[in-house]
Motif scaffolding. Structure first.
Motif, PDB file in Angstrom:
ATOM      1  N   UNK A 254       2.394   7.245  -0.659  1.00 64.52           N
ATOM      2  CA  UNK A 254       2.845   5.947  -2.029  1.00 64.52           C
ATOM      3  C   UNK A 254       4.114   6.523  -2.384  1.00 64.52           C
ATOM      4  N   UNK A 255       4.168   6.273  -4.088  1.00 63.36           N
ATOM      5  CA  UNK A 255       5.675   6.631  -4.263  1.00 63.36           C
ATOM      6  C   UNK A 255       5.692   8.233  -4.732  1.00 63.36           C
ATOM      7  N   UNK A 256       4.461   9.282  -5.589  1.00 62.65           N
ATOM      8  CA  UNK A 256       4.497   9.615  -5.433  1.00 62.65           C
ATOM      9  C   UNK A 256       4.608  11.274  -4.680  1.00 62.65           C
ATOM     10  N   UNK A 257       4.252  10.247  -2.666  1.00 66.13           N
ATOM     11  CA  UNK A 257       4.079  11.351  -1.414  1.00 66.13           C
ATOM     12  C   UNK A 257       2.746  11.401  -0.873  1.00 66.13           C
ATOM     13  N   UNK A 258       1.511  10.233  -1.815  1.00 64.04           N
ATOM     14  CA  UNK A 258       0.017  10.871  -1.000  1.00 64.04           C
ATOM     15  C   UNK A 258       0.093   9.935  -0.295  1.00 64.04           C
ATOM     16  N   UNK A 259      -0.311  10.452   0.980  1.00 69.22           N
ATOM     17  CA  UNK A 259      -0.433  10.128   2.710  1.00 69.22           C
ATOM     18  C   UNK A 259      -1.212   8.800   3.042  1.00 69.22           C
ATOM     19  N   UNK A 260      -0.525   7.182   3.200  1.00 68.33           N
ATOM     20  CA  UNK A 260      -1.596   5.979   3.642  1.00 68.33           C
ATOM     21  C   UNK A 260      -1.695   6.001   4.794  1.00 68.33           C
TER      22      UNK A 260
ATOM     23  N   UNK B 192       3.742  -1.036  -8.982  1.00 76.84           N
ATOM     24  CA  UNK B 192       2.573   0.266  -8.827  1.00 76.84           C
ATOM     25  C   UNK B 192       2.801   1.864  -9.221  1.00 76.84           C
ATOM     26  N   UNK B 193       1.836   1.930  -8.950  1.00 78.49           N
ATOM     27  CA  UNK B 193       2.025   3.413  -8.152  1.00 78.49           C
ATOM     28  C   UNK B 193       2.023   4.010  -6.912  1.00 78.49           C
ATOM     29  N   UNK B 194       1.396   2.734  -6.115  1.00 80.51           N
ATOM     30  CA  UNK B 194       1.720   2.964  -4.811  1.00 80.51           C
ATOM     31  C   UNK B 194       3.629   2.322  -4.020  1.00 80.51           C
TER      32      UNK B 194
ATOM     33  N   UNK C 278       0.510  -1.313  -0.463  1.00 78.37           N
ATOM     34  CA  UNK C 278      -0.157   0.158   0.089  1.00 78.37           C
ATOM     35  C   UNK C 278       0.968   1.552  -0.362  1.00 78.37           C
ATOM     36  N   UNK C 279       2.228   1.113   0.696  1.00 75.70           N
ATOM     37  CA  UNK C 279       2.872   2.344   0.743  1.00 75.70           C
ATOM     38  C   UNK C 279       4.512   1.350  -0.157  1.00 75.70           C
ATOM     39  N   UNK C 280       4.989   3.384  -0.680  1.00 80.12           N
ATOM     40  CA  UNK C 280       6.462   3.131  -0.678  1.00 80.12           C
ATOM     41  C   UNK C 280       7.435   3.787   0.154  1.00 80.12           C
ATOM     42  N   UNK C 281       6.768   4.241   0.573  1.00 81.33           N
ATOM     43  CA  UNK C 281       7.875   5.108   1.598  1.00 81.33           C
ATOM     44  C   UNK C 281       7.087   5.160   2.967  1.00 81.33           C
ATOM     45  N   UNK C 282       7.851   5.805   4.216  1.00 83.64           N
ATOM     46  CA  UNK C 282       8.049   5.779   5.294  1.00 83.64           C
ATOM     47  C   UNK C 282       8.552   6.953   5.983  1.00 83.64           C
ATOM     48  N   UNK C 283       9.183   7.720   5.844  1.00 80.06           N
ATOM     49  CA  UNK C 283       9.516   8.919   5.882  1.00 80.06           C
ATOM     50  C   UNK C 283       9.045  10.160   5.252  1.00 80.06           C
ATOM     51  N   UNK C 284       8.955  11.520   5.991  1.00 78.55           N
ATOM     52  CA  UNK C 284       8.394  11.275   7.577  1.00 78.55           C
ATOM     53  C   UNK C 284       6.711  11.068   7.608  1.00 78.55           C
ATOM     54  N   UNK C 285       6.534  10.166   6.576  1.00 77.04           N
ATOM     55  CA  UNK C 285       5.449   9.414   6.839  1.00 77.04           C
ATOM     56  C   UNK C 285       5.336   9.201   5.485  1.00 77.04           C
ATOM     57  N   UNK C 286       3.884   7.433   6.137  1.00 80.13           N
ATOM     58  CA  UNK C 286       3.515   6.217   4.704  1.00 80.13           C
ATOM     59  C   UNK C 286       3.176   7.112   3.391  1.00 80.13           C
TER      60      UNK C 286
END
Length: 364
Positions: free
Chosen positions: A177-183, A220-222, A167-175
């Motif tokens: 998607x790849x483009x930065x949409x908070x999850x 994927x995009x997430x 569901x997420x790609x990045x974890x810092x500073x918050x969870x």
């Protein structure tokens, strides 16, 4: 591995600041730090034909960069992890599968957009969804399709994975998607990644008892980046298993040729649908010429959508299929009213000569 670099502008008036130089070279300051910088400016005079003097300002910006140690260490740890995993990879010799000689079938199992790690609360959105629920649905789906097809003469199995497996790609500073949409996530990213990998390893091994498995990693995009790390770790785990092949190549589109059938995979959030047949023909000219039945299978929409694109005489019809998802509905989608889509996964049975001969569904 490059840990240091020097970048500089040409002597011109186009780059006059450190920020502009970083932008031109596409430097990510989360990865690199500036050790030293020099910004010079001066004027050069030139005499005109009428005797007057024209001055031109000149600028030069130069930066000495060093990769941040945390990033360097992480890359080294990942590379060492993969090498160690290959050494520890269970050695599994090629199995002898019992098949009927006259039947050659490919089983394709599509569990798209699982969004492993997503959290949803029943009181708010009418159903619970979390790592435990996603795991159960994935396991049950694989078991269902194995039981449904165990008496067919399966030559091989294709399992496209990722397609927003996470569901997420990045974890810092918050969870996000790849483009930065908070999850909103069910657990820490380390735990999510570990449990997701374990889920896939377990089910790939189950499928390999039925027939050789070809895993296609579709970003994927997430989870564009995390899907590559997932594929990388699966390559290490199955390195010594002769019954499993992991296709984790960098191309976000993957293809599989089976007899007269050519199947393409992409997540579906980037390319124009109308040009997918042309992309398939250009990326696979030899396979295109050898096949009659051609399809592209996409995720992203979470609902069923099928179409056949008929192009020129050279680009004969290609069927485009958007797959459903087993994922639950999160808070944001529920508030927006994006509800009601059937939760489902789909399997296709392909004959090497006759094309698609059967479709089956696992429904929640």
């Amino acid at each position: 591995m490059e840990n240091e670099k020097v970048i500089t502008s040409e002597i011109c008036d186009r780059i006059v600041t450190v920020e502009k130089l970083l932008e031109i070279y596409n430097i990510d300051l989360e990865i690199w730090e500036i050790e030293k910088q020099v910004v010079n400016t001066w004027e050069v005079g030139a005499k005109n034909p009428d005797g007057s003097l024209t001055t031109t300002p000149l600028f030069q910006v130069k930066l000495w960069l060093k990769k941040k140690q945390a990033v360097t260490d992480l890359k080294m740890i990942r590379e060492q992890f993969i090498e160690d995993l290959k050494k520890l990879s269970p050695v599994v010799e090629k199995k002898h599968y019992e098949r009927e000689k006259n039947n050659k079938y490919l089983l394709e199992i599509n569990i798209f957009d699982l969004h492993f790690g997503k959290i949803a609360w029943k009181e708010e959105v009418a159903e619970d969804y979390n790592i435990s629920v996603a795991t159960q649905r994935f396991n049950d789906c694989i078991d269902y399709f194995i039981d449904l097809h165990k008496n067919h003469s399966i030559e091989s199995i294709v399992l496209p994975i990722s397609n927003d497996f996470f569901n997420s790609d990045k974890s810092f500073p918050f969870n996000s998607t790849t483009s930065g949409t908070p999850q909103e996530e069910d657990s820490r990213w380390q735990n999510t990644f570990r449990k997701g990998r374990e889920l896939l390893v377990k089910n790939i091994q189950k499928l390999a008892e039925l027939a050789p498995v070809i895993v296609k990693v579709i970003p994927g995009n997430h989870d564009y980046e995390r899907s590559f790390y997932l594929g990388d770790s699966l390559q290490g785990w199955f390195h010594s298993n002769e019954n499993v092949t992991i296709d984790n190549s960098a191309n976000p589109r993957k293809y599989h040729k089976f007899g007269k059938c050519l199947i393409g995979y992409t997540h579906g959030n980037n390319e124009k649908i109308s040009i997918l047949p042309l992309i398939m023909a250009q990326e696979n000219p030899e396979a295109w010429g050898q096949t009659l039945y051609r399809e592209f299978h996409l995720g992203h929409l979470h609902h069923k959508k099928e179409m056949e694109i008929k192009g020129t005489e050279e680009l004969q019809g290609v069927t485009i299929r958007h797959m459903r998802s087993l994922s639950g509905t999160d808070s944001w989608h529920h508030r927006k009213g994006y509800i009601g889509a059937r939760k489902s996964a789909e399997a296709f049975l392909w004959d090497s000569e006759k094309g698609l001969v059967n479709q089956s569904y696992y429904n929640i």
